[in-house]
Motif scaffolding. Sequence first.
Motif, PDB file in Angstrom:
ATOM      1  N   GLY A  29     -21.897  48.311 -32.261  1.00  0.00           N
ATOM      2  CA  GLY A  29     -22.380  47.662 -33.483  1.00  0.00           C
ATOM      3  C   GLY A  29     -21.263  46.916 -34.201  1.00  0.00           C
ATOM      4  N   GLN A  30     -20.088  47.532 -34.252  1.00  0.00           N
ATOM      5  CA  GLN A  30     -18.956  46.884 -34.932  1.00  0.00           C
ATOM      6  C   GLN A  30     -18.569  45.590 -34.210  1.00  0.00           C
ATOM      7  N   VAL A  31     -18.575  45.651 -32.880  1.00  0.00           N
ATOM      8  CA  VAL A  31     -18.206  44.443 -32.123  1.00  0.00           C
ATOM      9  C   VAL A  31     -19.259  43.352 -32.343  1.00  0.00           C
ATOM     10  N   LEU A  32     -20.522  43.749 -32.335  1.00  0.00           N
ATOM     11  CA  LEU A  32     -21.594  42.751 -32.551  1.00  0.00           C
ATOM     12  C   LEU A  32     -21.432  42.060 -33.903  1.00  0.00           C
ATOM     13  N   GLU A  33     -21.046  42.839 -34.908  1.00  0.00           N
ATOM     14  CA  GLU A  33     -20.818  42.233 -36.229  1.00  0.00           C
ATOM     15  C   GLU A  33     -19.634  41.277 -36.183  1.00  0.00           C
ATOM     16  N   LYS A  34     -18.575  41.702 -35.505  1.00  0.00           N
ATOM     17  CA  LYS A  34     -17.364  40.868 -35.410  1.00  0.00           C
ATOM     18  C   LYS A  34     -17.644  39.522 -34.747  1.00  0.00           C
ATOM     19  N   VAL A  35     -18.520  39.527 -33.718  1.00  0.00           N
ATOM     20  CA  VAL A  35     -18.786  38.255 -33.031  1.00  0.00           C
ATOM     21  C   VAL A  35     -19.884  37.449 -33.739  1.00  0.00           C
ATOM     22  N   ALA A  76     -23.072  38.667 -35.350  1.00  0.00           N
ATOM     23  CA  ALA A  76     -24.483  39.068 -35.529  1.00  0.00           C
ATOM     24  C   ALA A  76     -24.784  39.162 -37.024  1.00  0.00           C
ATOM     25  N   ASP A  77     -25.936  38.637 -37.426  1.00  0.00           N
ATOM     26  CA  ASP A  77     -26.294  38.653 -38.845  1.00  0.00           C
ATOM     27  C   ASP A  77     -26.909  39.982 -39.251  1.00  0.00           C
ATOM     28  N   TRP A  78     -27.503  40.644 -38.288  1.00  0.00           N
ATOM     29  CA  TRP A  78     -28.107  41.951 -38.575  1.00  0.00           C
ATOM     30  C   TRP A  78     -28.008  42.787 -37.303  1.00  0.00           C
ATOM     31  N   VAL A  79     -27.346  43.931 -37.416  1.00  0.00           N
ATOM     32  CA  VAL A  79     -27.212  44.822 -36.257  1.00  0.00           C
ATOM     33  C   VAL A  79     -28.121  46.019 -36.493  1.00  0.00           C
ATOM     34  N   VAL A  80     -28.974  46.309 -35.520  1.00  0.00           N
ATOM     35  CA  VAL A  80     -29.864  47.472 -35.675  1.00  0.00           C
ATOM     36  C   VAL A  80     -29.451  48.571 -34.694  1.00  0.00           C
ATOM     37  N   HIS A  81     -29.609  49.811 -35.169  1.00  0.00           N
ATOM     38  CA  HIS A  81     -29.246  50.994 -34.368  1.00  0.00           C
ATOM     39  C   HIS A  81     -30.521  51.827 -34.215  1.00  0.00           C
ATOM     40  N   PRO A  82     -31.399  51.480 -33.281  1.00  0.00           N
ATOM     41  CA  PRO A  82     -32.721  52.124 -33.245  1.00  0.00           C
ATOM     42  C   PRO A  82     -32.671  53.644 -33.094  1.00  0.00           C
ATOM     43  N   GLU A  83     -31.862  54.154 -32.185  1.00  0.00           N
ATOM     44  CA  GLU A  83     -31.850  55.614 -31.967  1.00  0.00           C
ATOM     45  C   GLU A  83     -31.314  56.333 -33.198  1.00  0.00           C
ATOM     46  N   ARG A  84     -30.194  55.835 -33.722  1.00  0.00           N
ATOM     47  CA  ARG A  84     -29.595  56.475 -34.897  1.00  0.00           C
ATOM     48  C   ARG A  84     -30.576  56.471 -36.080  1.00  0.00           C
ATOM     49  N   ASP A  85     -31.188  55.305 -36.337  1.00  0.00           N
ATOM     50  CA  ASP A  85     -32.056  55.180 -37.508  1.00  0.00           C
ATOM     51  C   ASP A  85     -33.355  55.965 -37.338  1.00  0.00           C
ATOM     52  N   MET A  86     -33.885  55.958 -36.128  1.00  0.00           N
ATOM     53  CA  MET A  86     -35.138  56.709 -35.908  1.00  0.00           C
ATOM     54  C   MET A  86     -34.856  58.202 -36.021  1.00  0.00           C
ATOM     55  N   GLY A  87     -33.702  58.638 -35.516  1.00  0.00           N
ATOM     56  CA  GLY A  87     -33.327  60.052 -35.641  1.00  0.00           C
ATOM     57  C   GLY A  87     -33.255  60.458 -37.102  1.00  0.00           C
TER      58      GLY A  87
END
Length: 218
Positions: free
Chosen positions: A107-113, A115-126
């Motif tokens: 997620g951190q790398v996606l933000e660095k390159v 990404a305007d919105w990074v989603v973490h489906p497993e973490r958030d659903m948990g």
Amino acid sequence: MTKQSFAIIGLGRFGTSIASKLSEAGHEVLGMDVNEDRVEDGRDLVTHAVVLDSTEEEALKSIGIRNFDYVIVAIGNDLQASILSVLLLKELGVKKVIAKALNKRHGQVLEKVGADWVVHPERDMGARVAHQLLLPNVLNYIELSNEYNIEEIVIPPSMSGKSLRDLDLRAKYELNVIAIVQNQELFISPSPDQMLNAGNKIAVIGHRDKINDFVNMK
Ligand code: ADP
């Protein structure tokens, strides 16, 4: 409703779930995958479906990717492909890129390159499942900040027949009721005299701890 255009890269469970919801809502959805079988399986869910490798710049350009309102990178386990795709999409001028992260570092790398919105489906659903287990009367919630939430709460039998004035949530818990749902009907900005019945739902806004206090009230 303004019709918007979405491009979804990766037609696995996550990508197809997003694709079908957006299509059902009447939007234009282009589904893409490197895997031909996935494209065939997803064809009925989207407006158009194409076989495409999103790590190839020319392929992205050829479909006019920068004209889409949103591009969703729903690539599963291939971290390199996911990161490179986000990088290319931003370089090509896509306005809004949403990307699925497998873990915190990804997620951190996606933000660095870019990404305007990074989603973490497993973490958030948990987290949602845990929240609902701890507070079974809470149906749904939105985190407004680290401290404040909007939560949708089912009225327990003990509060049936009481009005908002009787409950006095503002004075007791610093909570504001922003809506009541009764028999599928939504009352926005309800009057203090509105009566509540067991099974009705209320949407409250307030501090998370205070909402917990209210929900756990005996
Ligand atoms: P999930 O089911 O958890 O959403 P999957 O790994 O099954 O995840 O699905 C991800 C999809 O992304 C797969 O269908 C895969 O073929 C696709 N994919 C992976 N890399 C690319 C790429 N570079 N371009 C387009 N699609 C890709």
